[in-house]
Design an enzyme around this catalytic site. Structure first.
Site, mmCIF file in Angstrom:
data_model
loop_
_atom_site.group_PDB
_atom_site.id
_atom_site.type_symbol
_atom_site.label_atom_id
_atom_site.label_comp_id
_atom_site.label_asym_id
_atom_site.label_seq_id
_atom_site.Cartn_x
_atom_site.Cartn_y
_atom_site.Cartn_z
ATOM 1 N N CYS A 109 -0.995 7.730 -8.985
ATOM 2 C CA CYS A 109 -1.279 7.855 -7.446
ATOM 3 C C CYS A 109 -2.562 8.612 -7.319
ATOM 4 O O CYS A 109 -2.685 9.804 -7.744
ATOM 5 C CB CYS A 109 -0.396 8.717 -6.832
ATOM 6 S SG CYS A 109 -0.370 9.047 -4.985
ATOM 7 N N CYS A 112 -2.537 11.452 -4.327
ATOM 8 C CA CYS A 112 -1.558 12.400 -4.212
ATOM 9 C C CYS A 112 -0.826 12.674 -5.390
ATOM 10 O O CYS A 112 -1.266 12.565 -6.608
ATOM 11 C CB CYS A 112 -0.959 12.872 -2.936
ATOM 12 S SG CYS A 112 0.074 11.303 -2.328
ATOM 13 N N SER A 113 0.559 12.222 -5.301
ATOM 14 C CA SER A 113 1.608 11.947 -6.343
ATOM 15 C C SER A 113 2.693 11.421 -5.988
ATOM 16 O O SER A 113 3.975 11.735 -6.303
ATOM 17 C CB SER A 113 1.822 13.589 -7.026
ATOM 18 O OG SER A 113 2.550 14.502 -5.661
ATOM 19 N N CYS A 114 2.444 10.289 -5.129
ATOM 20 C CA CYS A 114 3.457 9.530 -4.971
ATOM 21 C C CYS A 114 4.319 8.909 -6.302
ATOM 22 O O CYS A 114 3.370 8.565 -7.025
ATOM 23 C CB CYS A 114 2.995 8.253 -4.209
ATOM 24 S SG CYS A 114 2.276 8.617 -2.474
#
Length: 209
Positions: A109, A112-114
């Site tokens: 991602c 962000c950090s999906c």
């Protein structure tokens, strides 16, 4: 300046270590009656012990063992996964990426950090790091080497970028020597990293070591 007096704001008194800071914040919020510590503990236990890579591993193992399931998964991954009682938080809309001898898939991602929590549990720290998010797009083969994975030069690497709308689950290649294995034995070979694409499943020898 006349009004430039020093005041200790709450955030300046928190420990610097992230885990201690989180605990301190939880304590402050609990003292104010804004959160229930038991509810926080329940959420942590849910994602650490009851929701985790074993969910995704069960999907992969069934895809390896059941051709009809794999076809259904290709056609409607989100629906099939939901039908297994999986998915949930941040895994409502899932796409699969199947590894083959010709192509290896990796997931990142970049914004962000999906991450599909409902299938893989809590994301590892490296997945959220700036280094991984930036480098895997530019140098996926180099990143794989750092994870101990070396692919043949002819194998192409595809990097999939997760978003707020879509998460990805890598279906790694089934290890050789597992013919006739049931889904439970197969699932034990599936690692979290192999479902992100930064690792490979265990071999039968590694699993029995």
């Amino acid at each position: 300046m006349p009004h430039d007096h020093h005041h200790d704001h709450p955030h300046t008194l928190l420990p610097s270590d992230p885990a201690l800071r989180v605990k301190a914040l939880e304590t402050i919020l609990a003292d104010k009656g804004l959160v229930d510590p038991k509810a926080v503990d329940e959420i942590i236990d849910l994602y650490q012990n009851r929701i985790g890579p074993q969910g995704g591993a069960s999907v992969v193992a069934k895809a390896w063992a059941d051709p009809a399931f794999l076809e259904a998964l290709r056609a409607d991954p989100s629906g099939v996964i939901a039908g297994m009682g999986l998915g949930g938080r941040q895994a409502e809309h899932v796409m699969i990426a199947e590894n083959t001898p010709e192509r290896h898939n990796m997931v990142v991602c970049t914004l962000c950090s999906c991450y599909p929590w409902g299938l893989l549990g809590i994301p590892p720290g490296w997945y959220k790091s700036d280094a991984y998010r930036a480098r895997v797009v530019r140098d996926p083969r180099g990143v794989l080497a750092e994870f101990g994975v070396t692919l043949p030069e002819e194998t192409k690497i595809r990097v999939w970028d997760s978003t707020a709308e879509v998460r990805y689950l890598v279906i790694p290649m089934r290890p050789a020597g597992t013919e006739g294995w049931d889904e439970a034995r197969l699932a034990a070979l599936v690692t979290r990293d192999s479902m992100i694409g930064t690792g490979l499943p265990l071999s039968p020898a590694e699993a029995s070591a």
